[in-house]
Design a protein around this motif. Structure first.
Motif, PDB file in Angstrom:
ATOM      1  N   HIS A  90       0.818  -1.209   0.000  1.00 39.23           N
ATOM      2  CA  HIS A  90       0.000   0.000   0.000  1.00 39.23           C
ATOM      3  C   HIS A  90       0.853   1.260   0.000  1.00 39.23           C
ATOM      4  O   HIS A  90       0.441   2.285  -0.547  1.00 39.23           O
ATOM      5  N   MET A  91       2.044   1.196   0.575  1.00 41.52           N
ATOM      6  CA  MET A  91       2.936   2.345   0.505  1.00 41.52           C
ATOM      7  C   MET A  91       3.382   2.563  -0.945  1.00 41.52           C
ATOM      8  O   MET A  91       3.415   3.708  -1.433  1.00 41.52           O
ATOM      9  N   THR A  92       3.697   1.475  -1.640  1.00 44.57           N
ATOM     10  CA  THR A  92       4.081   1.580  -3.046  1.00 44.57           C
ATOM     11  C   THR A  92       2.951   2.198  -3.866  1.00 44.57           C
ATOM     12  O   THR A  92       3.164   3.130  -4.654  1.00 44.57           O
ATOM     13  N   GLN A  93       1.727   1.708  -3.696  1.00 45.78           N
ATOM     14  CA  GLN A  93       0.585   2.215  -4.447  1.00 45.78           C
ATOM     15  C   GLN A  93       0.327   3.692  -4.149  1.00 45.78           C
ATOM     16  O   GLN A  93      -0.010   4.474  -5.046  1.00 45.78           O
ATOM     17  N   THR A  94       0.504   4.075  -2.892  1.00 42.41           N
ATOM     18  CA  THR A  94       0.266   5.468  -2.493  1.00 42.41           C
ATOM     19  C   THR A  94       1.268   6.403  -3.150  1.00 42.41           C
ATOM     20  O   THR A  94       0.906   7.470  -3.670  1.00 42.41           O
ATOM     21  N   PHE A  95       2.539   6.023  -3.145  1.00 44.85           N
ATOM     22  CA  PHE A  95       3.567   6.870  -3.741  1.00 44.85           C
ATOM     23  C   PHE A  95       3.404   6.937  -5.257  1.00 44.85           C
ATOM     24  O   PHE A  95       3.517   8.016  -5.855  1.00 44.85           O
ATOM     25  N   MET A 115      -8.942  -2.812   0.638  1.00 48.78           N
ATOM     26  CA  MET A 115      -8.397  -4.160   0.685  1.00 48.78           C
ATOM     27  C   MET A 115      -9.162  -5.050   1.663  1.00 48.78           C
ATOM     28  O   MET A 115      -9.253  -6.270   1.472  1.00 48.78           O
ATOM     29  N   LEU A 116      -9.750  -4.460   2.680  1.00 51.24           N
ATOM     30  CA  LEU A 116     -10.326  -5.252   3.760  1.00 51.24           C
ATOM     31  C   LEU A 116     -11.480  -6.132   3.314  1.00 51.24           C
ATOM     32  O   LEU A 116     -11.806  -7.115   3.959  1.00 51.24           O
ATOM     33  N   THR A 117     -12.099  -5.802   2.194  1.00 49.20           N
ATOM     34  CA  THR A 117     -13.209  -6.619   1.719  1.00 49.20           C
ATOM     35  C   THR A 117     -12.744  -7.993   1.264  1.00 49.20           C
ATOM     36  O   THR A 117     -13.515  -8.935   1.246  1.00 49.20           O
ATOM     37  N   THR A 118     -11.459  -8.111   0.912  1.00 49.74           N
ATOM     38  CA  THR A 118     -10.956  -9.399   0.419  1.00 49.74           C
ATOM     39  C   THR A 118      -9.696  -9.866   1.131  1.00 49.74           C
ATOM     40  O   THR A 118      -9.335 -11.029   1.023  1.00 49.74           O
ATOM     41  N   GLY A 119      -9.020  -8.986   1.888  1.00 54.00           N
ATOM     42  CA  GLY A 119      -7.701  -9.341   2.407  1.00 54.00           C
ATOM     43  C   GLY A 119      -7.563  -9.375   3.902  1.00 54.00           C
ATOM     44  O   GLY A 119      -6.449  -9.363   4.425  1.00 54.00           O
TER      45      GLY A 119
END
Length: 217
Positions: A18-23, A74-78
Motif C-alpha cells: 500500500h505504501m508503493t501504491q500510495t507513492f 483491501m479489507l473486503t478481500t484481504g
C-alpha cells in the motif's frame, strides 16, 4: 504494553504494497520494501514524511489519507492477511489469564484499525488500555506509555513495552519503563540493543519468562 504491526500482527507485505501504491498514485518514486519496513511503527503521516524526506506534513497527511482509503478497500478481500505471529495468540491467552497482569497496546496504527483487528481476532476484551496516534504524538515520544500508565495506575517499574522497532524501545525508555525487543519484526537486533532493549527474544514462548526477568531487575 504490546506494539501491534511487526510484534503481534504480521502486516509487512500489506504495508509495503500500500505504501508503493500510495507513492505511485502521487507520482512519486515508491520506497523499497526495506525502506517501508524501517518506518513501520511511526504514525502514518510521520512514516510517509520520513520516506519522502520532507517536513511538509500537509502533503504527508494527504498521502496518508490515500493510503488509508486503499487499505480500507483491501479489507473486503484481504482481512485474512492480518494474522498473528506464531505463538502470539497463545501467549496473549496466558498473560490475560494472570490476574496480576494488565495488557495494553501502543501502536502507530489508528484506533479504528486497532478496534477492527482486535475484534476480528476476538481479543478486544484482553486490553485495559489502547494507545494510538489518534490521541498521542507518534513514537518514540513517550506519551503512549505515560497515558497508559496513568489510565491503569501502573508505575514505570511495573511496566514493559514489547516491540520490534527502535521506536518502541526508545518510547519505553523515555517513559522510564522496561523494554523487550522481539526478533521476528522489522528492525535489526543490534539496533534494538542500541535503542536500550533490556532483553531480546526469538519466540513468543519466551515472553512470559522475559517479562518476569526484566521486572525483577
Amino acid at each position: 504494553m504490546f506494539d501491534m504491526d511487526g510484534t503481534l500482527i504480521d502486516t509487512q507485505s500489506l504495508i509495503s504494497e500500500h505504501m508503493t501504491q500510495t507513492f505511485v498514485g502521487a507520482g512519486l518514486t515508491p520506497p523499497t520494501p526495506a525502506q517501508s519496513r524501517r518506518v513501520i511503527g511511526l504514525s502514518l503521516p510521520n512514516a510517509i514524511a520520513t520516506l519522502m524526506g520532507t517536513d511538509d506534513m500537509v502533503l504527508a497527511e494527504q498521502m496518508a489519507e490515500d493510503y488509508r482509503s486503499r487499505y480500507r478497500a483491501m479489507l473486503t478481500t484481504g482481512a485474512e492477511r492480518e494474522g498473528f505471529y506464531p505463538g502470539a495468540r497463545e501467549t496473549l491467552d496466558l498473560l490475560h489469564a494472570q490476574q496480576e497482569t494488565l495488557l495494553g497496546i501502543a501502536t502507530g496504527k489508528g484506533l479504528r484499525g486497532v478496534h477492527r483487528i482486535t475484534q476480528m481476532h476476538g481479543i478486544e476484551h484482553y486490553f485495559s488500555t489502547l494507545q494510538t496516534p489518534d490521541n498521542n504524538p507518534s513514537k518514540p515520544h513517550p506519551s503512549m506509555m505515560l497515558t497508559a500508565m496513568a489510565e491503569t495506575g501502573a508505575q514505570p517499574h511495573q511496566t514493559v513495552i514489547i516491540g520490534d522497532t527502535t521506536f518502541d524501545i526508545e518510547m519505553g525508555k523515555a517513559a522510564g519503563t522496561k523494554a523487550i525487543g522481539v526478533l521476528w519484526g522489522y528492525h535489526e537486533p543490534d539496533d534494538l540493543i542500541r535503542a536500550g532493549a533490556d532483553i531480546l527474544i526469538e519466540r513468543y514462548e519466551d515472553l512470559p519468562a522475559a517479562i518476569d526477568q526484566v521486572l525483577e531487575n
